[in-house]
Each structure stands twice: as C-alpha cells, then as structure tokens.
Design a protein around this motif. Structure first.
Motif, PDB file in Angstrom:
ATOM      1  N   VAL A 399       0.871  -1.181   0.000  1.00 56.10           N
ATOM      2  CA  VAL A 399       0.000   0.000   0.000  1.00 56.10           C
ATOM      3  C   VAL A 399       0.903   1.224   0.000  1.00 56.10           C
ATOM      4  N   THR A 400       0.938   1.929  -1.113  1.00 54.86           N
ATOM      5  CA  THR A 400       1.874   3.043  -1.267  1.00 54.86           C
ATOM      6  C   THR A 400       1.403   4.303  -0.553  1.00 54.86           C
ATOM      7  N   SER A 401       0.092   4.466  -0.403  1.00 57.34           N
ATOM      8  CA  SER A 401      -0.430   5.637   0.304  1.00 57.34           C
ATOM      9  C   SER A 401      -1.891   5.420   0.641  1.00 57.34           C
ATOM     10  N   ALA A 402      -2.333   6.112   1.674  1.00 58.81           N
ATOM     11  CA  ALA A 402      -3.740   6.142   2.065  1.00 58.81           C
ATOM     12  C   ALA A 402      -4.023   7.537   2.590  1.00 58.81           C
ATOM     13  N   VAL A 403      -5.068   8.167   2.077  1.00 64.20           N
ATOM     14  CA  VAL A 403      -5.347   9.568   2.405  1.00 64.20           C
ATOM     15  C   VAL A 403      -6.804   9.724   2.789  1.00 64.20           C
ATOM     16  N   PHE A 404      -7.078  10.744   3.614  1.00 62.54           N
ATOM     17  CA  PHE A 404      -8.430  11.062   4.023  1.00 62.54           C
ATOM     18  C   PHE A 404      -9.114  11.924   2.969  1.00 62.54           C
ATOM     19  N   THR A 405     -10.443  11.809   2.909  1.00 63.76           N
ATOM     20  CA  THR A 405     -11.253  12.671   2.067  1.00 63.76           C
ATOM     21  C   THR A 405     -12.352  13.263   2.916  1.00 63.76           C
ATOM     22  N   VAL A 406     -13.317  13.882   2.264  1.00 59.59           N
ATOM     23  CA  VAL A 406     -14.434  14.459   3.011  1.00 59.59           C
ATOM     24  C   VAL A 406     -15.251  13.340   3.652  1.00 59.59           C
ATOM     25  N   GLY A 407     -15.880  13.670   4.766  1.00 60.42           N
ATOM     26  CA  GLY A 407     -16.712  12.683   5.448  1.00 60.42           C
ATOM     27  C   GLY A 407     -15.879  11.607   6.108  1.00 60.42           C
ATOM     28  N   ASP A 408     -16.335  10.394   6.001  1.00 66.21           N
ATOM     29  CA  ASP A 408     -15.684   9.259   6.651  1.00 66.21           C
ATOM     30  C   ASP A 408     -15.067   8.309   5.633  1.00 66.21           C
ATOM     31  N   ASN A 409     -14.453   8.856   4.599  1.00 62.78           N
ATOM     32  CA  ASN A 409     -13.863   8.029   3.550  1.00 62.78           C
ATOM     33  C   ASN A 409     -12.343   8.114   3.565  1.00 62.78           C
ATOM     34  N   VAL A 410     -11.722   6.992   3.197  1.00 64.99           N
ATOM     35  CA  VAL A 410     -10.270   6.912   3.001  1.00 64.99           C
ATOM     36  C   VAL A 410     -10.026   6.290   1.636  1.00 64.99           C
ATOM     37  N   VAL A 411      -9.051   6.825   0.910  1.00 58.86           N
ATOM     38  CA  VAL A 411      -8.683   6.294  -0.395  1.00 58.86           C
ATOM     39  C   VAL A 411      -7.270   5.742  -0.294  1.00 58.86           C
ATOM     40  N   SER A 412      -7.079   4.505  -0.741  1.00 63.42           N
ATOM     41  CA  SER A 412      -5.770   3.855  -0.667  1.00 63.42           C
ATOM     42  C   SER A 412      -5.311   3.446  -2.061  1.00 63.42           C
ATOM     43  N   GLY A 413      -4.012   3.591  -2.317  1.00 67.25           N
ATOM     44  CA  GLY A 413      -3.398   3.173  -3.571  1.00 67.25           C
ATOM     45  C   GLY A 413      -2.331   2.134  -3.300  1.00 67.25           C
ATOM     46  N   SER A 414      -2.079   1.276  -4.293  1.00 71.58           N
ATOM     47  CA  SER A 414      -1.202   0.141  -4.041  1.00 71.58           C
ATOM     48  C   SER A 414      -0.389  -0.210  -5.281  1.00 71.58           C
ATOM     49  N   ASP A 415       0.680  -0.973  -5.025  1.00 72.40           N
ATOM     50  CA  ASP A 415       1.464  -1.537  -6.116  1.00 72.40           C
ATOM     51  C   ASP A 415       0.727  -2.654  -6.841  1.00 72.40           C
ATOM     52  N   ASP A 416      -0.416  -3.086  -6.307  1.00 70.26           N
ATOM     53  CA  ASP A 416      -1.210  -4.105  -6.999  1.00 70.26           C
ATOM     54  C   ASP A 416      -2.057  -3.504  -8.119  1.00 70.26           C
ATOM     55  N   ARG A 417      -1.799  -2.233  -8.437  1.00 67.62           N
ATOM     56  CA  ARG A 417      -2.421  -1.527  -9.553  1.00 67.62           C
ATOM     57  C   ARG A 417      -3.891  -1.196  -9.307  1.00 67.62           C
ATOM     58  N   THR A 418      -4.268  -1.089  -8.059  1.00 72.93           N
ATOM     59  CA  THR A 418      -5.642  -0.729  -7.735  1.00 72.93           C
ATOM     60  C   THR A 418      -5.670   0.445  -6.763  1.00 72.93           C
ATOM     61  N   VAL A 419      -6.789   1.143  -6.794  1.00 71.90           N
ATOM     62  CA  VAL A 419      -7.104   2.191  -5.821  1.00 71.90           C
ATOM     63  C   VAL A 419      -8.469   1.849  -5.249  1.00 71.90           C
ATOM     64  N   LYS A 420      -8.587   1.899  -3.927  1.00 74.61           N
ATOM     65  CA  LYS A 420      -9.828   1.514  -3.269  1.00 74.61           C
ATOM     66  C   LYS A 420     -10.329   2.658  -2.387  1.00 74.61           C
ATOM     67  N   VAL A 421     -11.641   2.833  -2.422  1.00 76.47           N
ATOM     68  CA  VAL A 421     -12.301   3.836  -1.590  1.00 76.47           C
ATOM     69  C   VAL A 421     -13.006   3.107  -0.448  1.00 76.47           C
ATOM     70  N   TRP A 422     -12.745   3.559   0.780  1.00 75.03           N
ATOM     71  CA  TRP A 422     -13.240   2.861   1.966  1.00 75.03           C
ATOM     72  C   TRP A 422     -14.138   3.785   2.786  1.00 75.03           C
ATOM     73  N   ASP A 423     -15.060   3.167   3.471  1.00 75.26           N
ATOM     74  CA  ASP A 423     -15.880   3.857   4.459  1.00 75.26           C
ATOM     75  C   ASP A 423     -15.354   3.470   5.843  1.00 75.26           C
ATOM     76  N   LEU A 424     -15.026   4.464   6.648  1.00 78.20           N
ATOM     77  CA  LEU A 424     -14.457   4.187   7.967  1.00 78.20           C
ATOM     78  C   LEU A 424     -15.417   3.410   8.861  1.00 78.20           C
ATOM     79  N   LYS A 425     -16.696   3.462   8.548  1.00 78.70           N
ATOM     80  CA  LYS A 425     -17.669   2.726   9.348  1.00 78.70           C
ATOM     81  C   LYS A 425     -17.808   1.269   8.919  1.00 78.70           C
ATOM     82  N   ASN A 426     -17.250   0.940   7.761  1.00 78.59           N
ATOM     83  CA  ASN A 426     -17.322  -0.440   7.267  1.00 78.59           C
ATOM     84  C   ASN A 426     -15.963  -0.815   6.690  1.00 78.59           C
TER      85      ASN A 426
END
Length: 523
Positions: A399-426
C-alpha cells in the motif's frame, strides 16, 4: 428362406437409400425396428459360434454406430445444400464460399477477425476524441526545474503566500513560486534523501522526512516575485535528461520503491565511508537555464529535529492544529511527537513490514499509516485515554499511500495496480475499486470536487471520481508531461493558475490547470 430374406433386404435397402437424401435427421421407431430385424435376419443366415445374447448385444452396438454415421452424413448433405444456396446468391458479386472452409473453426476465426477490425477502427476514433478532449480540459501550465535527482513528494502551502514545496533524493527541499516557477528557498539541513514535505496549517513552517532517520521542522520566509509573461514555458523550462540510473526490477517492488531504497541508502554509505559530501550521479552535468535553485536563499539549520526512528523516515505530516507531528519509518513504526518539545508522545506499532506513507485528517485527530505488509491502519487519538487502531485489508501488494477525504472516507493506492475507496464505518470491503495498468504511487484527493489524482510508474497521471469512474488522463508526449515515473500528486483547489501538481523521477514538478466544471460535465 434365404431367398425371401435377400429380397426383403433389397427392398429395405432401396427404401433406406431414398430416405437418406431427406433433410430430416430424426428417424421413426418403426424404421429402427425394421433395421434391427434386417440385421438379425442377415446374421441368422451366417454360421456363428457366439451365444445369442452376445450376438444381440453386438447387433445393438453396431446399429447405434451406424445411426451416428448416418446422422453425420445427412447433416453434411444439408450443409452442402446451404453452401450451394449461398454461392448462388453471391455469384452476382463474384464471390464464392468453399464448403471445406465453412467449418465451426473457420467461422469463429472470421467472426473474431471482424470483431477485432471493428474494435480497432472504433478505438482509434474514440482515442483521438478523448485525447483532444483531455488536452482541452487538462493543460500543462508550468514546469519547476532545479532538483538534481528524483522528486519524491510535492505539497502546497496552506497559508499566504501560497508556495509549492518539493522533496528530492538530492538531499534538498525546494520552495517555488507557483506563478513564475522560480525557486524561492532551498533547505539543505538533511544529509539523506528528503522523502516528503508538508506545510504547517497556520505558519510558514515546513516538515520534512529524510533517509537520515530524522524529520526536520524548519521555518522559511519568502517574498513572491512579480510574475513575468513568458513566450513558451515549455521551451524555457525544458529539462535535460540523463540515463545514469539502472533499475533492477524484481517481483514485489515498484519502480518507486526500488529507487527509493537506492536513494535512501546513500546516507548509510556515507556513514560507512566517512565522507562529508555525497557526490551525485549527475554532478558533472552543467546547470541549465532551468536550474533556479543555485542562487536562491538557503536554510541550513532546522528549528527542531525529531530523532526517535531506527530506519529511514519515509513520510511525515502535521496533526490538526499543528502542535503535534507524526512520522512513518522503515523501522515498521510511526511516531507521534510534540512539536514544541520534540518529545516522543506515542510509538505506533503493529505493521509487519516497512511503512510507506502516513496522512492525518484535516479536522480530526486521526492518522492513517500504510505499509508494505499490504495493509493500512487507522489510529484514533480523539480520546486521550483510548488510542484505538483499525486494520484495513484488501490489497494484495504494498500500500503506497492512504489519504483522508471528506466525510468518513479513506482512499488507498497500491502496487497491486488498484485504488480503493473505503468507508471508515465499514472496514470489511471497499465501496469502490479502481483497476489500472500500472502501480499507483502517492495519491491525492480534491476534497471539494471528490476527484482522485493517480500518479503511476508508467509516467501517466489519471483522474477518477470517488465512485471509480475515469474522468481524464493528463496529456503526455515527448514535448510535455513526465518522462519517467510519477511519484506524487497534490491538489490546490483555490489557486487560479495551477490547481494540480505532480512530481516524478524526471527531476521536475509540473503545475496543471484542470478545468473541473468541464471535466465533470464530460463525465
């Protein structure tokens, strides 16, 4: 008796011969019974030592084989007739179809060829349209040239005057005028690769992390120059490249992680050799006109040095309010410091491998750390008595980076060539997944418009929305754009000239103007 059997057999064969030319494949039960009776009558006139049960079984098996061959023969006749019909229709056009070519295999090949040709022609049209649209919406405005090695991080000041900051493997951090592209301040306090730079939320103070196992807090004073119009910023800021670096690729390592290890190893080599200065690979290259860092003011001594890590400090960031700072290190820990006293407040442990990045929430006392162990962790310091941690699992590589966004979301990027958007509540599964064709490096999110900027190892920068829809790709060619891997991106939403910045291994940072309303309208 034998004579009657022979005459019956002749009659039945003639009848069957006429029926064989029929297009119908199905046979009646009466004809099958007649055929079985005929075979039995013929075998009864022959001398055989086989038991009757065995002979009946053989007769039944041979009958089934014959029916299969007959069905195939009838199908073949039907196909031949269809071929003749098609040839008659195509005779006027001078085209014919050979029956030997009309097989399922050749038909599928022809279909695939037509599909490929159609897709290729339409892809060219769509690609040219997208390229034209992308260039109109995403324009290169300024190139910031002055570093003598790859640039790992880029950041924009949050206070006036708004300046651009870059952290480089050449052991320096530079501050730039966004409008003119001129270097304003050079920080040379580190003796290792400078891996990240972040600005204080309210003061003219910067926080840098380095391969010398420290993080520095230093003050800067800048006076912005008067912008002067230039005829062609792309020509005036043209960067001369060299090919001194040879990267040895191995499974599990992206281009960024490989060179990051090489550049951060310089400090260890310096300690072992006892040298006072580290000579760079491009030391003999003459400084071009674009090197504006040679005559700018230099800051050599930090206000505070944070020294609790036992490995490379790969990233650092300010907690909300600016009174505390967090650092991430290759020693598998993240440290929380009191800025005024430089004391270690908490040591955050739990990752199984080296950390790659850390980020703080803009309004709450939350920290997210990412690691090579394919996870990122959320640390909660809102309650002074309870410091909870949540582990997010979903990537298959670093996981090369993970950053906060508005609300309760986190966005993570990876060397596996994907970016995922997460909800902190789930934390169990991401709410959106973006799949790309190259490793993703340090991402950044435009909070107001919820647009993610993805820097890639393959020199591309792509823009996506939070739902995973691709919006644009920044223009890149031999004349403009990054020429090597892109390491980081940073938004500056309110700046009138450049609202997106990128940096990379080509030793330059680039300022872009993204027409966000037009970009969202194209969506």
């Amino acid at each position: 008796m034998p004579i009657e059997s022979g005459s019956c057999a002749s009659a039945r064969q003639a009848k069957q011969k006429r029926k064989s030319h029929s297009l119908s494949i199905r046979r009646t039960n009466s004809s099958e019974q007649e055929r079985a009776g005929l075979q039995r009558d013929m075998l009864e006139g022959q001398d055989s030592k086989l038991p009757s049960s065995v002979r009946n079984t053989l007769l039944e098996l041979f009958g089934q084989i014959e029916r299969e061959f007959e069905n195939l023969y009838i199908e073949n006749l039907e196909l031949r007739r269809e071929i003749d019909t098609l040839n008659e229709r195509l005779a006027a056009e001078g085209q014919t179809i050979d029956g030997a070519e009309l097989t399922s295999h050749s038909t599928s090949q022809l279909s695939q060829k037509l599909k490929t040709t159609y897709k290729a022609s339409t892809s060219k049209i769509v690609s040219s349209f997208k390229t034209t649209t992308s260039r109109a919406i995403c324009q290169l405005v300024k190139e910031y040239v002055g570093h003598r090695d790859g640039i790992w991080d880029v950041s924009v000041a949050k206070t006036q005057p708004v300046v651009l900051g870059t952290a480089s493997a050449d052991h320096t951090a530079l501050l730039w005028s966004i409008e003119t592209g001129k270097c304003l301040v050079k920080y040379v306090g580190h003796v290792g690769s400078v891996n990240s730079i972040k600005f204080h939320p309210t003061e003219q103070v910067a926080l840098t992390a380095s391969g010398d196992q420290t993080a520095h807090i230093w003050r800067y004073i800048v006076q912005l120059p008067t912008p002067q119009p230039t005829a062609d910023c792309n020509v005036s800021n043209q960067l001369t490249h060299s090919s001194h670096y040879l990267l040895l690729l191995s499974p599990g390592f992206s281009l960024v992680s490989i060179y990051c290890r090489l550049s951060n190893a310089v400090f260890d080599l310096k300690q072992m050799s006892g040298e006072d200065e580290v000579e760079f690979s491009d030391k003999d290259e003459p400084d071009g006109d674009g090197d504006g860092s040679s005559d700018c003011p230099t800051v050599r001594v930090p206000l505070t040095s944070l020294k609790s890590h036992q490995g490379v400090v790969i990233a650092a960031d300010w907690l909300v309010g600016g009174k505390q700072a967090v650092t991430a290190s290759w020693d598998r820990t993240a440290n929380l410091y009191d800025v005024e006293t430089s004391e270690l407040v908490h040591s955050l442990t739990g990752h199984d491998q080296e950390l790659t990045h850390c980020c703080t929430h803009p309004t709450q006392r939350l920290v997210v750390t990412s690691s090579r162990d394919t996870t990122f962790r959320l640390w909660d310091f809102r309650d002074p008595s309870i410091h909870s941690v949540n582990v997010f699992q979903g990537h298959t590589d670093t996981v090369t980076s993970a950053v906060f966004t508005v609300g309760d979301n986190v966005v993570s990027g990876s060397d596996d060539r994907t970016v995922k958007v997460w909800d902190l509540k789930n934390m169990r599964s991401p709410i959106a997944t973006i799949r790309t064709d190259s490793a993703v490096n340090r991402i950044n999110v435009c909070v107001g418009q919820r647009i993610i900027a993805l820097p890639h190892d393959n020199r591309q920068v792509r823009l996506f929305d939070m739902s995973g829809v691709r919006l644009a790709r920044l223009p890149r060619s031999n004349r403009q754009g990054h020429r090597r891997m892109v390491c980081c991106s940073a938004w500056s939403e309110d700046h009138p000239i450049c609202n997106l910045f990128t940096c990379g291994f080509d030793r330059q940072a680039i300022g872009w103007n993204i027409n966000i309303p037009a970009l969202l309208q194209e969506k």
